[in-house]
Each structure stands twice: as C-alpha cells, then as structure tokens.
Design an enzyme around this catalytic site. Structure first.
Site, PDB file in Angstrom:
ATOM      1  N   SER A   1       0.854  -1.162  -0.028  1.00  0.00           N
ATOM      2  CA  SER A   1       0.075   0.259  -0.113  1.00  0.00           C
ATOM      3  C   SER A   1       1.090   1.311  -0.042  1.00  0.00           C
ATOM      4  CB  SER A   1      -0.933   0.019   1.115  1.00  0.00           C
ATOM      5  OG  SER A   1      -0.932   1.295   1.783  1.00  0.00           O
ATOM      6  N   GLU A  15       4.686  -8.280  -8.214  1.00  0.00           N
ATOM      7  CA  GLU A  15       5.419  -9.208  -7.572  1.00  0.00           C
ATOM      8  C   GLU A  15       5.185  -9.461  -6.068  1.00  0.00           C
ATOM      9  OE1 GLU A  15       9.792  -8.548  -8.390  1.00  0.00           O
ATOM     10  OE2 GLU A  15       8.834  -6.725  -8.302  1.00  0.00           O
ATOM     11  N   SER A  45       2.078  -7.849  -4.614  1.00  0.00           N
ATOM     12  CA  SER A  45       0.533  -7.477  -4.046  1.00  0.00           C
ATOM     13  C   SER A  45      -0.302  -8.714  -4.257  1.00  0.00           C
ATOM     14  CB  SER A  45       0.259  -6.383  -4.816  1.00  0.00           C
ATOM     15  OG  SER A  45       0.223  -6.439  -6.256  1.00  0.00           O
ATOM     16  N   THR A  66      -8.629  -2.034  -3.223  1.00  0.00           N
ATOM     17  CA  THR A  66      -8.176  -0.563  -3.620  1.00  0.00           C
ATOM     18  C   THR A  66      -8.469  -0.287  -5.256  1.00  0.00           C
ATOM     19  OG1 THR A  66      -6.153  -1.607  -4.521  1.00  0.00           O
ATOM     20  CG2 THR A  66      -6.214  -0.876  -2.479  1.00  0.00           C
ATOM     21  N   ARG A  67      -9.400  -1.200  -5.903  1.00  0.00           N
ATOM     22  CA  ARG A  67      -9.845  -0.902  -7.298  1.00  0.00           C
ATOM     23  C   ARG A  67      -8.483  -0.784  -8.031  1.00  0.00           C
ATOM     24  NH1 ARG A  67     -14.875   0.455  -8.436  1.00  0.00           N
ATOM     25  NH2 ARG A  67     -14.222   1.766 -10.387  1.00  0.00           N
ATOM     26  N   VAL A 118     -12.965  -8.950   4.657  1.00  0.00           N
ATOM     27  CA  VAL A 118     -11.894  -9.591   4.111  1.00  0.00           C
ATOM     28  C   VAL A 118     -12.484 -10.183   2.877  1.00  0.00           C
ATOM     29  CG1 VAL A 118      -9.901 -11.054   4.520  1.00  0.00           C
ATOM     30  CG2 VAL A 118     -11.001  -9.849   6.392  1.00  0.00           C
ATOM     31  N   TYR A 169       1.254   9.575 -13.878  1.00  0.00           N
ATOM     32  CA  TYR A 169       2.106   9.438 -12.721  1.00  0.00           C
ATOM     33  C   TYR A 169       3.061  10.366 -12.394  1.00  0.00           C
ATOM     34  CZ  TYR A 169       2.246   4.724 -10.286  1.00  0.00           C
ATOM     35  OH  TYR A 169       2.017   3.850  -9.588  1.00  0.00           O
TER      36      TYR A 169
END
Lengths: 568, 601
Positions: B183, B249, B251, B259-260, B316, B521
């Site tokens: 995150s 790698e 997540s 988190t969409r 969850v 970004y």
C-alpha cells in the site's frame, strides 16, 4: 510606513551622449519566456481562428443568426485583421530612433528604477507577464515600449483604443510596434468578444510577449486614478484560473509626469471643449509642444504580483472541472470579487509608486488658499513654511517624494519655491486683450490644471482626509461614531477614489494608524482625541475633501448613519 | 534479449526479467526474504561497489549482477547526492523498540481453539504495520517503530476468516486485513487513536487456485494469492489474467479488489473491476456474495462496487472468480521517440481516439527519459555502444530533436503474431504523424523494467540523503498537458519555498489511456541535506501537489486508493451525499468498526 524604494536611473542621459542611430540598430536579444513556443505574429492569427473557444462561438453564432459557419468564420477573420498587431522589430527600431530625438527635446530626463527592470526580466523568463501602467498621457505606451527596448526586454503587445486606427500611417506604425486595437464598446457582440479574448489569451498562454493594457481603461483627465475596468483583467487571468499556465505575473507600472503633454487639453475637455479626434494631421499640428519643457518623467516598475499567490484560498479552481474549458462562461461571484479586489490592489500599487514633485504639494496649498477667497495669493514666506510642513506630513504618510536637494533645508531657498510655483502656470497666464468670457475660461483652466496637480497626491491623503472629515462630522468622539461617519463618506466616495471594495474597516484602521503616527490623534479603546498640534493637520486634510463634498452637495447636511458595521 | 521466441506458448513468463521464487512467499515470516525497512527482496538492491560504480545485487532480475555505469553520475547531477554523504539504514530491527502487544485474552483463546496460526512476535508485527509510503519507511530505516498490530493471524481458508471475524466481533478487537503490504496510501498504518487490540489478518495462506473453468474462461482463486504466483499457476494451464499492476511481484488479489487496482495491460484485459466475475467477502454482518456468475446484471447498484475500493473497512475478501484468457502467442516491445512531450501526448490521445492502444502504452517525459538512460546497464560490446552512438546522432543531429526536450513512449503488443505486427504498424503510423520515430524494442523493454526497479532505487536514494515517492491521478485528455506542467512546477516551487537546498526531481509519465482521459504518474524526489525535518517538508510538498492535481481537474487517485493519506479530500471528491452513502454502508455492515483501519471515510 516609510517604504523601501529603488533608485532611479536617467535613460536619456546616455542618449544625449551617444548615437541614436547606433542605439536604434543595437543588438536586441531580449530574455524570453521559458515556456515559449516560438511563433510569428502572423501565426497567432491562425491559432486564434482554429481555437476550440472561437470555433465554439462561431458555431453558436451561426446557429443563432441563421448564417453559415463559413460566413461567421470570415467575419471573425475580418475582426481579427482589424484587431491584430503586426509586431516587427524594424518598426520598433524606427520608433527607438525618432522617440529618442523627440524625448530629448521634450523632457529633461526619463528616470527608470533599474531594480524593477531586473525583476521584470526575471518575471518574463518565469511566467507570462502582464504590464499594467498608469494612464495619464498618450505618451504612456510609447514610453513603455521605449524603455523596454532600451533595457533589452521584450517589447510588449499593447491593447489600444480604436481611435488610433483612424490615424493614417501612424495607426499602422503603432500596429507594427505591437499595438492591437479594440473597439471602445462591443457589449453584446459575442463574436467580437470571443475573437478578442481568445487573441489576448493566446498571447498570454504562449508567452509571445508581455501583454500591456491600462487598468483605468482610458487616460485620466484629472490625474486622479480612475476606478479600474475589469474586462481585460478578467481575460488575462483566465488562463491561470483554468490551469492553462502555471502562473501569471502582473506588473504595475507607475508613470509620473512632471507635466503631461495634454495638460491644457484636459482642462478644456473637462470644461466641455470636445476632445480633438486622433488624426495624423492633428498630431502634426501639435508639434508646437516640441518647443516646450515638460520636465522629468519617472517610471517605476513595481513588484510583480503572482496571480497564483493571490488566488490561493480565494478562488477554487475546481469550478472549471465539470464543463469543457472552451465553452465561454460568465465568471462566478467568487471570481468577480477576486478580480475586483485584484484590480484595486494593482491601481493602489500604481498610486503608491507615483513620484510626487514639490509642485504637487504646493498645488494643495494654493488651491486651499484660493478656496478661502484669498484673491491675492499668499506670501512666499508663508508658502515656504507651509510647503515644508506638508512635505513632512506627506513623508510620514509614506509619500514617494522627489524633492530637489536645494529645497531640502527647512525654510530653504525661496527662489526655488517660486520657480516651482510659477513655471507650470506661466503658459496659462491670461493675455491682456481678452473678453471677460475668455478670461473666465482661462481662469477655470488654471484652477483645473492646478487641481490636476493636486490630484496626483490625493491617494496619499485620502484615507486620513476621510477620517478628518468624519471626526468633524461625528456627534461625539466615540470611535464607533467616528467610524460610522467615516463609513458613510467612504461609501459615498467609493467611485470617486481608489477605495478597495469591502475594505472600509481596513482603510479606517490605516487612517487611524497614520494620524496617530503623525501625532495628530490619540486613540484609546473607545475614543478618538485630537491632539494639540493635530488641529492643523486635520484642518488641512479636511480641506482636501472640501471640493468633493461640495460637488456631492453634502457639506451642510448631517450624515445619515445607517447600516453601520460594528467595529471589533 | 534478441530471442523473442523464447516466449513459449504454455509457460508464459509474465515479465521476463523476473525469476520467480514462489514458495518463498508461502512463508509466514516474509521478513526472512524481504526487507523489513525497504522495498522487495533482501538480496536485491542497488549499491555502489568497490569501484564506486552502481550495481544491482542478487539474481532475481535481468538487471541483477549488472553494473549501471551512468547511475552514479545521474544521482550526483540530478540531486547533488554524492557518495560522501551517506545515511545508511539500521540493518536489524531492535525488537525492544517495539511496544509489547496489547492482547485481548479472550480473542487469543478463541483463535487458539480454532487452530488458526497466529503470532505476537515483534518482527511479524512490525512487518505488517506499514505499507510503502515514504513516511512509513523512513522512520523504520532509523529504527523507529510506531504503533504496530498486537497480533498476526494467518487464516488458511474462507471458513477460517469467518471464524476470525466472528471472534473479533464477539470480543471487540480491531481487524486490519493485510495482503501484500504494498500500500502507498497509509492504509496499513494502525490508527494511533485505536485503543482496542489490533489484529493483523494476513491473507497470505489463502493462496490456492481453487478451480479453472475453461468453458467460461474463469478461475476461482483465494484472495490472498500474490500476483506473480497467480500468473504462474494459471500459465501452467495455459492461461493468464493479464492483470499486471506494477506491484504484482508482491501485491495480492484481495488487495487489488480492495483498492480498485489497475494493471499495465488493462487495454486488453481491463482493470480489476472488469476482471472480477464474483467476489466473496466476510463482513461483521456475515458473508456477502452474488448468487450466480452472470456476466452482467441489472439488479440495482452493483454490490461488487461496495467491495471494490472498500480498502479493508468493510471486511475481508476471501475468494474471487476472475476472468482468464489463453496465454497470448506473441509479445513484442517497442518504443517511439517524440520531439517533445506535447507531441507525445497528442499521439497517445490519437491512439486512444482510434481505440487502437496496444496492451500497454506509456509516455515518459524528458527527465524520465534521461533517468531511464542512466539506468542502462554496461554494454558488453564496442559494437553495441557504437550503435547506440549512431542512434543518438541520428535522432538529435539528423532529425533535429532537442535532447533536453525529446520524450519516449514505450509500447507492449500482445496477441497472435500476425495481428501484433499489423497493430504495431498502425500505432507507428499514427506516431509518425506526430513526429514520432520508432526507437527499438530495447528501449521499450528497459522502460518496463524501470517500473519494477524504481522502488528499489528509492532505497538507494535514501542511503544518500535523497527521499522521494510517486503518486498518480487520472485526468481528462484536454487537461493532461496542463496538469503535468502545473504539478511539476508546483513541486519545484513548493520545494524552493520550503527551503529545500537542492533542485528537486519532478517528473511525470502518462501510463494509461482511456477513451475520455489518461492516468498520469508523478515522481518527485529531492536531496534533503540541510533540512531539519525532511519528512514534514516532503509531506507538505506532496500535499500541495495533490491540491494542484485537484485544482487542475485530476482525480484524487486512479488506482493507489485513498487510505488515510488522502481521506481529507474525500468529501469534496464524492460530495456530501456520496460520503453519506458510503458512511451508511459502513454503519450497516460494520457498526462496531471491527474493520477499524479508518481508511477512506
């Protein structure tokens, strides 16, 4: 209140000692805006015509008027042809040469604050720049371009009134030196407005050149700053609000004339004699001014104002998120009030950096003396004494005085005072063989000319003067009472002087501060007391407003006190 | 890298430069192979070797073991970061710095009786106390540990989660779901105001592909599975999901849902919300799931959308049915050089208009292009370096591109061979209209490699007084250029105003294209030498940058999520009513705030 101000440099000095021709042909490589995508003046036109903004309005107009889009497009193109400048460096060089010759005959010196020039240069590199000179004379925009050329800065593109276009050759020459022409009024003409605003905005966004216009909209005939016009200011800051540029620098410029070329014309215009139409032949006839002495000019480039910094917390730029930015919208209330505040702020900073000559202060004294019916004038000793007193007062109020060395020593050199006193009036002295009507007119012209000198320093005294009258008028010396009558006067004169909307309380505080500092008032929590030596100051200040109060016919009546704000 | 053909049809390696170590991630104690105070694997990092040259250690990546000759110069010239000024990280966690756990005995007893593994070992707890925001990692490097979970539990299946949540409700403990720990929104931070015992619910043991349905092209997967494992397992059967977020790698599937998330190849496969067919989530109210796997339904608001992006505040996610695709036959990288960023954006816009975007298309600005250049590994032959020189000469001298303005788009095509080649031609033809020159596969490949190593680079920066981070937004097409310019300029200005002594790196790239806009970004880093509180300065600048993004019509987040870092802007983002809707869902589903990470709302 004593402000730190830059030193001046006389740019005519060098012109008197070196070749004007070489100067006009000098290597000219101005600093450019870092984000500039280089384009020629002619390319601007197609950028404007193809812009989404204009295309949108063209389609709209063609639907509304039932005309084909091509017709409307052609009309837009014609409007643009009439409007657009054709800035080219050769014409700028031609002006540099001829103006050097003319300025040297007309003026003793043209003084510029070089630190301001450096700041401007930096600003031009960083962000699109808008130059906002004060407007007292037709000379203003010639001077601006001349100064910028002299300092190797980009010559600006200048919003000019259509009047000039009527001048044969000269109009076109001005166009080639960067002037673009706008109609005086085009209220309902959507297409004209769209072409105009897009043209200006494209120049701002591309950083083509600094854009110059006059906040006051027209020359002030009275030397008193006019309340700012907001149209163009709205247009130039729009690219910032819509995120199309990172920031915009607004640079207020104060141009102070010791004597404006149009001095006598203005007074006559004010008396109802129509303004002569701008024409090349008229200009040619006016060449007699060349034989006269117009003293010095001071040009002060103020601190660049960042629109971004000022808009922070005042304008929510997210309001443009939900509609395409090219669809024209009336600015909302938030933006209107921001632009309005901004405009007043800029005019005030123009005022603050105006250089005042001794004669301006003498004009106060002479007019006040004349107003009490003293036909015979005043003795030189008395005038000298009073002049020194007003000089000290105005310094305490933060005046930007240009007081020649010889006049500095207190009682000083009487001859000098006399010279300053007489010279501007000399040319207006009535000739013997005149009808009484003409004599009356001439007399009025003298008074009005004098008043316009006085007006140059009105901004300095206006807030304390409002307070002085408020103290006289208030029924008690309670602070709240005084404020109530101050507020009444302030509202009444809000279109007469540069009083920022909504800033009555700040202005009141400022006036109190200045008068306490100069020792005229003592202010406690609740009361305002006039000190022993304060009476003279207050009387002088109150007298300043007399002609205005008379004009508004409120001398005799008691100010109604309503809608007053509680002072915190 | 000349051998494209090594991409076999059945064992399709997602990102060819990664060498997978699947089983390692099955470990409970991930800190044994992963850094506890930095990014990624313990053995992989940038260092300056004995000769003072930058080198990437380990064996896991294509770049591993290589010398990167340009990196040190780039670090020095970009940040003024020299090898003399070092700020090394604390190597080992001092467990005495970790607060002793506040345990809820009844809950612990309950967990014990279910047989679900758990731990209150300080290292386990610290590892699950943070994501990878700068302000989370920076203190850890200095050995400072804040509030951490009091306990970690590892449920092994959906039913274990049901039991755990029931116990948590019964004994009123706070549950914070933990997937991959990648995150970047402060979502994993333990709320300091939380007084209850905080239990980290680590989903890593729920990592099985339960079934693959080849008729419907779906796979049913436990939500704790890590991206690279999912892809590898599906590849074994000849399938893939095609969902490749930059963090894949490490997540997890559940994290993507919560988190969409968005994947690099979303142009072909879609974002996570397009990929999920069915979701099972355990909440304090019970289990939420749909009754069928119809591909689309008109049954009121889609309840999946309460789950997608809920950021662990409602429950969850335990199992997900996802779309799968046969592994594509052919894959090809590519790149295009544009004379400037404006032209590059115009090209991407046109590609989006014609709806012919390749699997991935990304546009780097000039600073990032130079950065990518600095990351070029040492070339082995004189011939290659000669060729590079020739290319450079051609672009800058012959074509007249200004090296300080040009920018590069990287491309990834995927599909059957013929179509890829056709597609490639179409895209290059469009690029040519905007002055773009094809610049080869290598540049493209290196561009994508950058994505995976950039997080490692931040650790190198932090060894030498450089701190930085990335953040993203999505924005309508007509705003792309404006937002890039303004946000970059705002960052530079804020750094200056806040006393940063060195010129910051402020750069951006367009990473995704949509019909109506793009994802942008931003990367931002600066040398903090001379600042007394660099983290605070950093936070202020990032805050200002986000304000600037919002003022320029950008969204609060494209795929990172809101977490706690950005929740102050939620109200203005979704309106009062919108926030009220979300709140009322939370109040209904979790009235006692068992899922108390306090994200989002």
């Amino acid at each position: 209140m004593l402000k730190k101000r830059d030193d001046f440099e006389d740019i005519l000095e060098e012109r008197r000692h070196s070749s004007d021709l070489r100067y006009a042909l000098k290597c000219y490589t101005p600093v450019l805006y870092k984000g500039l995508s280089p384009c020629r003046a002619s390319e601007l036109k197609s950028m404007v015509l193809q812009s989404d903004q204009l295309q949108y309005v063209i389609n709209q107009v063609s639907k509304e008027m039932g005309r084909t889009a091509e017709e409307v497009q052609a009309e837009a193109s014609t409007i643009l042809d009439e409007m657009a400048h054709r800035l080219q460096i050769s014409t700028v060089r031609f002006f540099a040469f001829t103006l050097s010759k003319i300025f040297k005959t007309l003026f003793r010196s043209i003084c510029v604050n070089e630190e301001g020039i450096q700041r401007l240069q930096q600003a031009i590199h960083e962000h699109p720049v808008i130059l906002l000179p004060s407007h007292r004379s037709y000379m203003d925009f010639l001077l601006m371009s001349y100064v910028l050329y002299t300092y190797d800065l980009s010559v600006p593109v200048i919003a000019a009134g259509m009047d000039f276009m009527g001048m044969k050759i000269v109009g076109e020459m001005l166009r080639m030196s960067g002037a673009f022409f706008i109609r005086r009024s085009f209220g309902g003409d959507k297409l004209y407005w769209a072409v105009f605003s897009e043209y200006v905005q494209i120049m701002v966004k591309s950083g083509f050149a600094p854009v110059e216009f006059f906040l006051e909209g027209t020359r002030s005939r009275t030397a008193k700053s006019l309340t700012p016009k907001l149209g163009l200011l709205n247009i130039v800051i729009d690219p910032f609000l819509k995120g199309e540029v990172f920031d915009i620098s607004l640079v207020p410029v104060s141009i102070s004339y010791e004597r404006v070329l149009e001095e006598a014309l203005y007074a006559r215009e004010l008396l109802g004699v129509p303004k002569p139409k701008e024409s090349t032949s008229g200009l040619f006839k006016a060449r007699k001014v060349l034989s006269e002495d117009y003293g010095s000019i001071h040009i002060y480039f103020g601190q660049p104002v960042s629109v971004r910094a000022l808009a922070e917390g005042k304008v929510n730029r997210c309001q443009f998120n939900l509609t395409p930015r090219h669809i024209p919208r009336k600015p909302g209330e938030e933006i209107q009030s921001f632009v309005n505040d901004l405009a007043y702020r800029l005019v005030r900073s123009q005022e603050e950096n105006m250089v005042l000559t001794p004669w301006v202060l003498l004009a106060f004294l002479l007019l006040q003396n004349q107003a009490v019916g003293n036909e015979r004038g005043m003795s030189l000793d008395e005038l000298t004494e009073q002049a020194a007193w007003v000089r000290d007062l105005s310094r305490q109020f933060g005046a930007f005085l240009h007081w020649p060395e010889s006049l500095c020593a207190g009682g000083g050199d009487k001859q000098d005072v006399l010279l300053f006193f007489c010279s501007p009036l000399e040319s207006e002295m009535p000739h013997s063989a005149m009808t009484s009507e003409e004599e009356l007119l001439n007399r009025a012209v003298i008074i009005l000319s004098c008043a316009s000198y006085r007006n140059q320093a009105l901004h300095l005294f206006i807030r304390p003067a409002l307070l002085a009258v408020a103290i006289q008028a208030a029924s008690s010396n309670k602070k709240q009472e005084v404020y109530n009558s101050f507020s009444f006067l302030w509202n009444m004169f809000s279109n007469e002087f540069i009083l920022c909307p909504g800033a009555a309380v700040q202005d009141f505080e400022e006036a109190c501060y200045l008068l306490v500092k100069s020792g005229a008032l003592q202010i406690s929590q609740q009361e305002i007391l006039v000190s022993g030596r304060g009476h003279r100051t207050l009387a002088f200040l109150a007298n300043i407003l007399d002609p205005f109060l008379e004009g508004y016919q409120v001398r005799k009546c008691k100010f109604p006190i309503e809608g007053a704000v509680e002072l915190s | 890298c000349k051998h494209r053909s090594h991409i076999s049809k059945y064992i399709f390696v997602v990102s060819w430069y990664m060498i997978f170590n699947l089983t390692e991630l099955l470990l409970f104690h991930r800190q044994e192979i992963m850094k506890w105070n930095g990014w990624g694997y313990n053995d992989s990092k940038f260092i300056y070797n004995k000769n003072g040259q930058a080198e990437f250690t380990g064996k896991r990546y294509r770049l591993s073991g290589m010398i990167i000759p340009g990196l040190r110069d780039w670090m020095e010239s970009t940040f003024g970061a020299t090898v003399q000024h070092k700020t090394p990280a604390t190597p080992v966690l001092n467990t005495s710095a970790v607060q002793p756990p506040t345990l809820n005995e009844a809950f612990v007893e309950g967990i014990k009786s279910t047989g679900i593994p758990f731990s209150h070992d300080p290292e386990d707890r610290v590892f699950r106390s943070h994501g990878h925001c700068l302000h989370e990692i920076f203190p850890l490097r200095e050995g400072k540990v804040g509030r951490v979970p009091d306990m970690v539990v590892w449920p092994k299946c959906h039913n274990d989660v049901v039991k755990t949540v029931e116990l948590a409700c019964k004994h009123n403990v706070c549950l914070i779901p933990f997937g991959g720990g990648t995150s970047v929104s402060s979502a994993l931070e333990c709320p300091p105001e939380e007084t209850r015992s905080i239990v980290s619910l680590d989903t890593s043991q729920m990592n099985r592909v339960l079934w693959i349905d080849e008729k419907n092209l779906t796979a049913h997967v436990e939500a704790g599975i890590i991206g690279q494992d999912l892809e590898r397992l599906l590849n074994e059967s000849g399938y893939c999901t095609g969902h490749e977020p930059d963090s894949m790698e490490f997540s997890s599937l559940g994290g993507w849902v919560a988190t969409r998330a968005s994947g690099m190849k979303k142009n072909i496969y879609g974002n996570i919300e397009d990929l999920v067919v069915h979701i099972k989530m355990v909440t304090p109210r019970g289990v939420i799931e749909k009754s069928c796997q119809g591909p689309r339904m008109s049954t009121g608001p889609d309840v999946h959308h309460f789950i997608l992006g809920s950021e662990g505040t409602l429950g969850v996610v335990t199992e997900v049915t996802m779309k799968i695709r046969p592994v594509p036959e052919y894959q090809k990288y590519g790149s295009v050089v544009f004379p400037n960023f404006e032209q590059g954006v115009a090209c991407l816009r046109e590609v989006a208009r014609q709806r012919c975007a390749p699997a991935s298309i990304r546009l780097m600005d000039n600073e990032q292009f130079q950065f990518g250049h600095a990351l070029k590994p040492q070339v082995s032959s004189i011939f290659t370096s000669f060729l590079d020189g020739l290319k450079k000469f051609y672009i800058t001298k012959f074509k007249g591109f200004d090296p300080s303005r040009l920018c590069v788009a990287t491309l990834l095509f995927e599909g059957d061979r013929e179509k890829v080649l056709q597609h490639e031609k179409q895209v290059y033809d469009i690029a040519a209209k905007f002055g773009g020159l094809a610049a080869g596969e290598d540049n493209g490949q290196r561009g994508y490699m950058l994505t995976f190593v950039i997080a490692y680079l931040r650790d190198l920066g932090m060894d030498y007084f450089v701190i930085g981070e990335s953040f993203e937004t999505s924005v309508p097409w007509d705003r792309v250029l404006d937002i890039c310019r303004n946000v970059k300029a705002r960052i530079v200005q804020e750094c200056k105003d806040r006393g940063v002594q060195f010129q910051p790196l402020s750069t951006c790239r367009v990473t995704q294209t949509y019909d109506a806009g793009a994802c942008v970004y931003f990367y931002f880093a600066f040398n903090y030498r001379g600042l007394s509180d660099p983290l605070h300065v950093y936070a202020q600048v990032e805050h200002a940058a986000r304000e600037e993004i919002l003022a320029n019509g950008g969204s609060l987040s494209h795929h990172h999520g809101v977490g706690k870092l950005r929740k102050e802007w939620m109200r203005e983002t979704v309106s009062d009513v919108g926030l009220g809707m979300l709140k009322s869902v939370k109040d209904y589903v979790d009235p006692n705030n068992i899922f108390g990470n306090r994200n989002l709302l």
